[in-house]
Design a protein around this motif. Structure first.
Motif, PDB file in Angstrom:
ATOM      1  N   LEU A 202       0.886  -1.348  -0.124  1.00 47.26           N
ATOM      2  CA  LEU A 202       0.111   0.253  -0.064  1.00 47.26           C
ATOM      3  C   LEU A 202       0.801   1.390   0.122  1.00 47.26           C
ATOM      4  O   LEU A 202       0.667   2.170  -0.733  1.00 47.26           O
ATOM      5  CB  LEU A 202      -0.857  -0.002   1.187  1.00 47.26           C
ATOM      6  N   LEU A 203       1.997   1.362   0.660  1.00 49.34           N
ATOM      7  CA  LEU A 203       2.866   2.305   0.800  1.00 49.34           C
ATOM      8  C   LEU A 203       3.513   2.760  -0.393  1.00 49.34           C
ATOM      9  O   LEU A 203       3.392   3.906  -1.087  1.00 49.34           O
ATOM     10  CB  LEU A 203       3.711   2.217   2.062  1.00 49.34           C
ATOM     11  N   SER A 204       3.933   1.588  -1.092  1.00 48.56           N
ATOM     12  CA  SER A 204       4.734   2.054  -2.336  1.00 48.56           C
ATOM     13  C   SER A 204       3.743   2.305  -3.527  1.00 48.56           C
ATOM     14  O   SER A 204       4.239   3.108  -4.356  1.00 48.56           O
ATOM     15  CB  SER A 204       5.498   0.588  -2.611  1.00 48.56           C
ATOM     16  N   GLN A 205       2.463   1.636  -3.490  1.00 47.10           N
ATOM     17  CA  GLN A 205       1.609   1.936  -4.552  1.00 47.10           C
ATOM     18  C   GLN A 205       1.304   3.653  -4.310  1.00 47.10           C
ATOM     19  O   GLN A 205       1.063   4.215  -5.238  1.00 47.10           O
ATOM     20  CB  GLN A 205       0.525   1.074  -4.550  1.00 47.10           C
ATOM     21  N   CYS A 206       1.243   4.128  -3.137  1.00 44.07           N
ATOM     22  CA  CYS A 206       0.647   5.186  -2.902  1.00 44.07           C
ATOM     23  C   CYS A 206       1.648   6.201  -3.240  1.00 44.07           C
ATOM     24  O   CYS A 206       1.435   7.274  -3.866  1.00 44.07           O
ATOM     25  CB  CYS A 206       0.168   5.384  -1.250  1.00 44.07           C
ATOM     26  N   LEU A 207       3.034   5.855  -2.890  1.00 42.84           N
ATOM     27  CA  LEU A 207       3.977   7.249  -3.380  1.00 42.84           C
ATOM     28  C   LEU A 207       4.206   7.055  -4.791  1.00 42.84           C
ATOM     29  O   LEU A 207       4.674   7.959  -5.290  1.00 42.84           O
ATOM     30  CB  LEU A 207       5.133   6.641  -2.355  1.00 42.84           C
ATOM     31  N   ASP A 208       4.053   5.717  -5.272  1.00 47.05           N
ATOM     32  CA  ASP A 208       4.139   5.822  -6.967  1.00 47.05           C
ATOM     33  C   ASP A 208       2.923   6.526  -7.503  1.00 47.05           C
ATOM     34  O   ASP A 208       3.417   7.163  -8.753  1.00 47.05           O
ATOM     35  CB  ASP A 208       4.140   4.262  -7.070  1.00 47.05           C
ATOM     36  N   ARG A 209       1.893   6.535  -6.963  1.00 49.30           N
ATOM     37  CA  ARG A 209       0.801   7.261  -7.569  1.00 49.30           C
ATOM     38  C   ARG A 209       0.760   8.654  -7.444  1.00 49.30           C
ATOM     39  O   ARG A 209       0.751   9.353  -8.220  1.00 49.30           O
ATOM     40  CB  ARG A 209      -0.530   6.657  -6.819  1.00 49.30           C
ATOM     41  N   TYR A 210       1.399   9.067  -6.275  1.00 50.12           N
ATOM     42  CA  TYR A 210       1.742  10.733  -6.038  1.00 50.12           C
ATOM     43  C   TYR A 210       3.177  11.086  -6.248  1.00 50.12           C
ATOM     44  O   TYR A 210       3.406  12.393  -5.867  1.00 50.12           O
ATOM     45  CB  TYR A 210       1.252  10.987  -4.870  1.00 50.12           C
ATOM     46  N   ARG A 211       3.847  10.288  -6.688  1.00 47.55           N
ATOM     47  CA  ARG A 211       5.428  10.721  -6.972  1.00 47.55           C
ATOM     48  C   ARG A 211       5.452  12.150  -7.598  1.00 47.55           C
ATOM     49  O   ARG A 211       6.277  12.901  -7.283  1.00 47.55           O
ATOM     50  CB  ARG A 211       6.102   9.627  -7.656  1.00 47.55           C
ATOM     51  N   ALA A 212       4.779  12.313  -8.608  1.00 52.73           N
ATOM     52  CA  ALA A 212       4.791  13.278  -9.568  1.00 52.73           C
ATOM     53  C   ALA A 212       4.702  14.635  -8.791  1.00 52.73           C
ATOM     54  O   ALA A 212       4.974  15.766  -8.993  1.00 52.73           O
ATOM     55  CB  ALA A 212       4.085  13.305 -10.860  1.00 52.73           C
ATOM     56  N   ASP A 213       3.866  14.625  -7.683  1.00 50.02           N
ATOM     57  CA  ASP A 213       3.362  15.808  -6.886  1.00 50.02           C
ATOM     58  C   ASP A 213       4.498  16.076  -5.795  1.00 50.02           C
ATOM     59  O   ASP A 213       4.152  16.946  -5.080  1.00 50.02           O
ATOM     60  CB  ASP A 213       2.099  15.475  -6.289  1.00 50.02           C
ATOM     61  N   LEU A 214       5.320  15.210  -5.705  1.00 49.86           N
ATOM     62  CA  LEU A 214       6.590  15.555  -4.502  1.00 49.86           C
ATOM     63  C   LEU A 214       7.257  16.584  -4.711  1.00 49.86           C
ATOM     64  O   LEU A 214       8.186  17.281  -3.779  1.00 49.86           O
ATOM     65  CB  LEU A 214       7.219  14.211  -4.181  1.00 49.86           C
ATOM     66  N   TRP A 215       7.191  17.055  -6.132  1.00 51.94           N
ATOM     67  CA  TRP A 215       8.080  18.399  -6.093  1.00 51.94           C
ATOM     68  C   TRP A 215       7.610  19.198  -7.404  1.00 51.94           C
ATOM     69  O   TRP A 215       6.678  18.575  -8.099  1.00 51.94           O
ATOM     70  CB  TRP A 215       9.429  17.885  -6.835  1.00 51.94           C
ATOM     71  N   PRO A 216       7.523  20.472  -7.348  1.00 50.58           N
ATOM     72  CA  PRO A 216       6.739  21.201  -8.477  1.00 50.58           C
ATOM     73  C   PRO A 216       7.227  21.199  -9.914  1.00 50.58           C
ATOM     74  O   PRO A 216       8.343  20.876 -10.121  1.00 50.58           O
ATOM     75  CB  PRO A 216       7.358  22.957  -7.819  1.00 50.58           C
ATOM     76  N   THR A 217       6.190  21.107 -10.673  1.00 52.34           N
ATOM     77  CA  THR A 217       6.337  20.809 -12.037  1.00 52.34           C
ATOM     78  C   THR A 217       6.848  22.038 -12.823  1.00 52.34           C
ATOM     79  O   THR A 217       6.653  23.057 -12.156  1.00 52.34           O
ATOM     80  CB  THR A 217       5.305  20.189 -12.435  1.00 52.34           C
ATOM     81  N   ILE A 218       7.058  21.800 -14.023  1.00 50.01           N
ATOM     82  CA  ILE A 218       7.279  22.887 -14.909  1.00 50.01           C
ATOM     83  C   ILE A 218       6.381  23.027 -15.926  1.00 50.01           C
ATOM     84  O   ILE A 218       5.757  21.859 -16.711  1.00 50.01           O
ATOM     85  CB  ILE A 218       8.737  22.722 -15.566  1.00 50.01           C
ATOM     86  N   THR A 219       5.708  24.274 -16.085  1.00 49.48           N
ATOM     87  CA  THR A 219       4.618  24.219 -17.201  1.00 49.48           C
ATOM     88  C   THR A 219       5.313  25.518 -18.174  1.00 49.48           C
ATOM     89  O   THR A 219       5.846  26.519 -17.886  1.00 49.48           O
ATOM     90  CB  THR A 219       3.515  24.969 -16.561  1.00 49.48           C
TER      91      THR A 219
END
Length: 314
Positions: A202-219
């Motif tokens: 559960l922990l690994s899948q949750c972090l995998d799902r929200y990994r992209a949100d752990l650092w600000p993206t570039i637009t």
């Protein structure tokens, strides 16, 4: 036996009792490192030669390139999931089995306090996991960094992302702590194995799902929307319709000459394009944030294990 001697001998006792697990884990580490060294020595050279040939020829084969790509991909998959085995072993064999059989209670009556017993139970495998995990990550990073340009599977791929950094070691340490908590709470091997495995999944899948949100993206918008140098982790792209984002690059299905396509886009209200992504330079910020989260969970699980032990033995 004196109290000092009992305590001093605890690490050796833990290693001796679980020597089969140590042998299996050591064999796994050696096998993975040997595979990566073999791949670098045998497959990487022909793969780079293929890549060079393809740059100067209209036709080329990529047999060696695909073989090296497969080795990197499968190795990353194994490394990024090996902590499940750690969780299962820690929950079932390291803690719960000794509580279930009564050997832990016997040790506590022979000059070894419950707290010192748990410290030894966690410290010895934690040290081995950290050292061997560091070796595995270093070996994989070395093999990955020498890949030919055409090798498939770049840093955004989940398995490659975990295998290339300290997150892999953090997950294994977290699995050890989770196994200890499950073992102390349930005191039965099979339930503790199942619960520790499920929690880590559960922990690994949750972090995998929200990994992209752990650092600000570039637009980026306008003509620079797709001007992305180097390998990127593309998260979203589309068009701007009156300033509103529509994640559909094919919006309006405008075809024909440049003038016709431009007129079509104008009629559909398209005022520009946009893209949202993580550049390759975001690998380390994302990696370190995820590692920090996993280590925080590890610390919380370790504290919970000692608190639970005190309650059980009060």
């Amino acid at each position: 036996m004196s109290a000092a001697g009992a305590v001093g001998g605890l690490p050796w006792t833990v290693a001796r009792v679980h020597r089969t697990a140590l042998i299996v884990w050591g064999s796994f580490v050696v096998a993975v490192v040997a595979l990566l060294v073999w791949a670098m020595g045998v497959t990487a050279g022909p793969a780079r030669a293929e890549a060079f040939h393809c740059l100067h020829s209209d036709s080329c084969e990529v047999t060696a390139t695909l073989e090296y790509s497969a080795i990197l991909r499968y190795t990353a998959t194994v490394l990024s999931h090996c902590f499940y085995a750690v969780a299962a072993w820690a929950g079932a064999a390291l803690i719960a089995r000794e509580l279930e059989s009564g050997t832990a209670w016997l040790a506590w009556t022979q000059s070894v306090s419950p707290v010192r017993w748990l410290v030894a139970k966690l410290a010895v495998p934690a040290l081995l996991i950290t050292l061997s995990g560091t070796v595995l990550v270093a070996a994989y990073r070395w093999s990955w960094s020498n890949r030919p340009a055409r090798v498939i599977g770049d840093w955004p791929v989940s398995a490659v992302f975990v295998a290339r950094g300290p997150a892999m070691v953090a997950y294994a340490l977290c699995a050890l702590a989770m196994g200890a908590v499950a073992g102390l709470a349930l005191r039965r091997s099979l339930p503790a194995l199942s619960v520790s495995f499920a929690v880590m999944l559960l922990l690994s899948q949750c972090l995998d799902r929200y990994r992209a949100d752990l650092w600000p993206t570039i637009t980026r918008t306008g003509a620079a929307a797709y001007d992305q140098s180097g390998p990127v982790w593309s998260l979203e792209s589309g068009v701007l319709v009156h300033g509103k984002r529509i994640p559909d690059p094919g919006y309006g299905n405008c075809e024909g000459t440049a003038a016709e396509a431009k007129r079509c886009l104008t009629e559909n209200g398209v005022t520009g394009r946009y893209s949202v992504y993580h550049p390759a330079s975001h690998f380390w910020p994302l990696q370190l944030v995820e590692t920090g989260i996993v280590l925080a969970v590890t610390a919380a699980a370790t504290a919970a294990a000692f608190r639970l032990l005190r309650r059980r033995t009060a």
